[in-house]
Design a protein around this motif. Sequence first.
Motif, PDB file in Angstrom:
ATOM      1  N   UNK A 186      10.861   9.289   0.719  1.00  0.00           N
ATOM      2  CA  UNK A 186      10.544   9.998   1.549  1.00  0.00           C
ATOM      3  C   UNK A 186      11.137   8.931   2.881  1.00  0.00           C
ATOM      4  N   UNK A 187      11.082   7.504   2.821  1.00  0.00           N
ATOM      5  CA  UNK A 187      11.855   6.867   4.029  1.00  0.00           C
ATOM      6  C   UNK A 187      13.021   6.945   4.305  1.00  0.00           C
ATOM      7  N   UNK A 188      13.453   6.278   2.889  1.00  0.00           N
ATOM      8  CA  UNK A 188      14.698   6.087   2.322  1.00  0.00           C
ATOM      9  C   UNK A 188      15.646   7.610   2.704  1.00  0.00           C
ATOM     10  N   UNK A 189      14.867   8.389   2.142  1.00  0.00           N
ATOM     11  CA  UNK A 189      15.852   9.745   1.855  1.00  0.00           C
ATOM     12  C   UNK A 189      16.191  10.089   3.486  1.00  0.00           C
ATOM     13  N   UNK A 190      15.286   9.866   4.396  1.00  0.00           N
ATOM     14  CA  UNK A 190      15.280  10.326   5.027  1.00  0.00           C
ATOM     15  C   UNK A 190      16.497   9.704   6.826  1.00  0.00           C
ATOM     16  N   UNK A 191      16.248   8.468   6.703  1.00  0.00           N
ATOM     17  CA  UNK A 191      17.226   7.743   7.093  1.00  0.00           C
ATOM     18  C   UNK A 191      18.599   7.855   5.962  1.00  0.00           C
ATOM     19  N   UNK A 214      20.081  14.410   0.272  1.00  0.00           N
ATOM     20  CA  UNK A 214      19.068  15.391   0.236  1.00  0.00           C
ATOM     21  C   UNK A 214      17.955  15.585  -1.392  1.00  0.00           C
ATOM     22  N   UNK A 215      18.810  15.366  -2.277  1.00  0.00           N
ATOM     23  CA  UNK A 215      18.543  15.281  -3.902  1.00  0.00           C
ATOM     24  C   UNK A 215      16.800  14.290  -3.640  1.00  0.00           C
ATOM     25  N   UNK A 216      17.428  13.313  -2.890  1.00  0.00           N
ATOM     26  CA  UNK A 216      16.308  11.926  -2.882  1.00  0.00           C
ATOM     27  C   UNK A 216      15.043  12.990  -2.589  1.00  0.00           C
ATOM     28  N   UNK A 217      15.475  13.107  -0.948  1.00  0.00           N
ATOM     29  CA  UNK A 217      14.627  13.778  -0.623  1.00  0.00           C
ATOM     30  C   UNK A 217      13.315  14.713  -1.101  1.00  0.00           C
ATOM     31  N   UNK A 218      14.369  15.987  -1.408  1.00  0.00           N
ATOM     32  CA  UNK A 218      13.992  17.357  -2.234  1.00  0.00           C
ATOM     33  C   UNK A 218      12.678  16.437  -3.298  1.00  0.00           C
ATOM     34  N   UNK A 219      13.213  15.347  -4.144  1.00  0.00           N
ATOM     35  CA  UNK A 219      12.552  15.089  -5.552  1.00  0.00           C
ATOM     36  C   UNK A 219      11.112  13.999  -5.063  1.00  0.00           C
ATOM     37  N   UNK A 220      11.704  13.127  -3.968  1.00  0.00           N
ATOM     38  CA  UNK A 220      10.514  12.952  -3.401  1.00  0.00           C
ATOM     39  C   UNK A 220       9.158  13.367  -2.167  1.00  0.00           C
ATOM     40  N   UNK A 221       9.767  14.502  -1.921  1.00  0.00           N
ATOM     41  CA  UNK A 221       8.138  15.366  -1.383  1.00  0.00           C
ATOM     42  C   UNK A 221       8.181  16.209  -2.551  1.00  0.00           C
ATOM     43  N   UNK A 233       0.786  -1.213   0.253  1.00  0.00           N
ATOM     44  CA  UNK A 233       0.124  -0.153  -0.059  1.00  0.00           C
ATOM     45  C   UNK A 233       0.874   1.016  -0.146  1.00  0.00           C
ATOM     46  N   UNK A 234       2.172   0.923   0.166  1.00  0.00           N
ATOM     47  CA  UNK A 234       3.134   2.151  -0.198  1.00  0.00           C
ATOM     48  C   UNK A 234       3.252   2.933  -1.849  1.00  0.00           C
ATOM     49  N   UNK A 235       3.449   3.806  -1.553  1.00  0.00           N
ATOM     50  CA  UNK A 235       3.768   4.406  -2.698  1.00  0.00           C
ATOM     51  C   UNK A 235       5.375   4.667  -3.308  1.00  0.00           C
ATOM     52  N   UNK A 236       6.275   4.274  -4.252  1.00  0.00           N
ATOM     53  CA  UNK A 236       6.905   4.746  -4.355  1.00  0.00           C
ATOM     54  C   UNK A 236       7.212   6.086  -3.858  1.00  0.00           C
ATOM     55  N   UNK A 237       6.855   7.395  -3.901  1.00  0.00           N
ATOM     56  CA  UNK A 237       7.605   8.501  -3.528  1.00  0.00           C
ATOM     57  C   UNK A 237       7.237   8.333  -2.021  1.00  0.00           C
ATOM     58  N   UNK A 238       6.444   8.127  -1.255  1.00  0.00           N
ATOM     59  CA  UNK A 238       6.932   7.566  -0.078  1.00  0.00           C
ATOM     60  C   UNK A 238       7.885   7.558   0.971  1.00  0.00           C
TER      61      UNK A 238
END
Lengths: 267, 260, 326
Positions: free
Chosen positions: B60-65, B122-129, B52-57
Amino acid sequence: MRMYWSVFKLRLYNGLQYRSAALAGIVTQFFWGFIAIMVFEAFYSQALSQPPMSLPELISYIWLKQAFLILVILWLRDSELSDLITSGNIAYDLCRPSGIYNFWYAKLLAQRLSGAALRCSPILIISFFLPHPYRLMSPPDSFAFWLFIISLLLGLLLVTAISMLIYISVFATLSPSGSFLMFAVLGEFLSGMIVPIPLLPQWLQQILYALPFHFTADFPFRVYSGHIPASEALVGIGIQMIWLAVLFVVGKWLMSRALRNIVVQGG
Amino acid sequence: MRLYWKYVWILFKSQMQYRASFWLLTLGQCLTPLAVFAGLYFLFERFGQIRGWSFPEVAVCFAVIHTAFAITECFARGFDLFSTMVGQGEFDRVLVRPRGTILQVLGSKFEFARAGRLLQSLLVLFFALSSLTIEWTPLKTVTLILMISCGVFIFTGIFILAATFCFWTIQGLEVVHILTDGGKEMAQYPLNIYQKWVARFFTFVIPFGCINYLPLMYILDKTEGNGILYMLAPTAGIIFLLPCLLVWNIGVRHYRSTGS
Amino acid sequence: MITVRGLHKTFRVAKRSTGLGQAVKALFHREYKAIEALKDISFSIEPGEIVGYIGPNGAGKSTTIKVMSGILVPDSGICSIMGYTPWEQRVSYVKHIGVVFGQRSQLWWDVPVIDSFELLRDIYKVPETEYQSNLSLLTETLDLQELLGIPVRQLSLGQRMRCEIAASLLHSPSVLFLDEPTIGLDAMSKIAVRRFIQTINAERGVTVILTTHDMSDIEALASRIILIGKGRLLHDGSLQGLRSQFSTRKVITADYRTCHRPLAIPGAAILSWSPERAQFSINTGEIVVSEVLAALSSQVELLDVTIDGQPIEDLIIQLYKEHQLS
């Protein structure tokens, strides 16, 4: 030949001295294996279409990867060798009565074999007796098993030949960690250690099959589960041998060039 | 604190002495999580979603950690490489100086090349958000900052714990990677995709779940009931750090009675 | 200044196994043995002394230094340095001491020496005026002016050691511990380092405790030596005291005009004899040198005489043997 045997014995002996290191390694491998399996389990549980690899095949793939990790990873590093290059102490090895390529190759091979000797069987045995969804399945028939052994050994020779190229590149970069990081990251991805190759998109698969990395890990593991049928496996083993020959020749050539430059610099 | 920046400055000067190696390392550091992220992307391309989790969600998890991990690796590397410090007897030097041991060990290493990894995360985080539609509120922004900073606390705590082991043995430290690299690997997905016992362990013992899964539910408006609890979950990271510091002091005392 | 009474320290060491079979066994079970590193060590040192702390490898030298510099906590015993107990008030105590480990560097490897000095200034919170005056004094006495701008890795060992010692004096400590400060240095650098140690001892009254394997360091610097072996104190006193206590053997070599008659000196043993030269060994406790010379000159026409004492190294080996420590 005797020299290579004593290199191996020395390594094994060193490895045994570090009793808890081996145990810790096994525990770590299991942990990684479980995470990977759980993630794939979650992906598979709601898959919309039939994935190109069944879950049991994938789980066997993961356990084999964990068990033989030291045989197949590219980023296994022998800091002794890279220090030799950067510090210039390579002069000692140049005085040895054997070719430096062969000597280093034997050393790296010994490092892998001795590391695996301690670690692989506990992981294989335990994962073989795990409860159902997590179990390492047995190969479909004994022929597949023998093909797996052959392809794994060839893969080992292949990965050692590739890692020789990394050491040779240290001559140019003089930064072992830099060289290793670049190669290791790419190599890990290209050999299917992050995501098994059949799960990647079609276009990427075609590129990866044309490179040697796939033959170091992905290929033997899938031969084991029968995902690659025997007839294809035989062809693959042939290609492994061709790659091996090519990498040997290229490696030796680059090595002799690198050494010639060193002598010129030192002169 | 001022002294810490002095340490950092001198290490920066040192690393700038080897420019080629520095850039190679930075590039490599940038590629490492990129390869993992590419793997993540391709898996989503095949499977579409994970419980039930989508790729961008998940991104975000990935980028934060990964951001938290990259920051920790930058500045707490001294603890990560502590076994060599003890092995070479350099810790004796720390003890004959009139400053706290933690500050000195932190100041002993600072790897600027790890900034490559930070940048990529940080780039991944920005993209995901930006590819998610989130109604941002000040509280949500605070939550995001808490997530990352408390993640740093957790990783630092684990590094300190691992370093403390070195006072007893430098063998078998590999097992600590289960907590650092393993924790990072695991927490790049929302914890509820795993078996219950795994999720519980990484929520209540080593609170990785508290710094991304729980507060992420709050940010994505997936919570039921009181959101404040979810929002404040990251502070568990601070609670985690305290016993680690205590254990460190016990380790230093042990070292000073055995000298090994 | 420094009072040490009844220090004890015991370590537990894992037995290293030999052979492959043993190594496999060690996977499951490991044996330990206790090593007494320090047994009842007591001494006291006055301000301004230079004390040589000597003994063979594994004698307990560095354990003692570690206890005195606050790194190690002993099992029992008292150590009071400037009123501090080193291991209890570590942070406030270590401000007053300087430590140089000869085999390790306290300087940052890749940056100019002066950068390391400035960081040390901040670590020890040295006031700026004090730092400047110390720095100029040290630069002058140690001749560091040209070295300050060079990265440490480009310095020679001797240059680096001078910088190391300077670095540990920036915060004006009252006690300086030098652990093998001349190890690996060439003769010139050794002399420079020794002269410097003498200078700071004389001018600033710094108490110096120095461990070394090089007896010429001791002869040049230390008015007093403390000798330990296997964790026990063997001798505490002056070098001459040690000599006169143990070195009673002298070798007398005499050259004389050709004489084919063998010599006989009561109380002296003949080591070698030829028609032109003879060597005797005497024990100064039994016979005085002048008596031997008198007897000699009555028998032959002496051309040259040399009298050799025992070198200090031999003396210490003899001492170890006496305590059955070799």
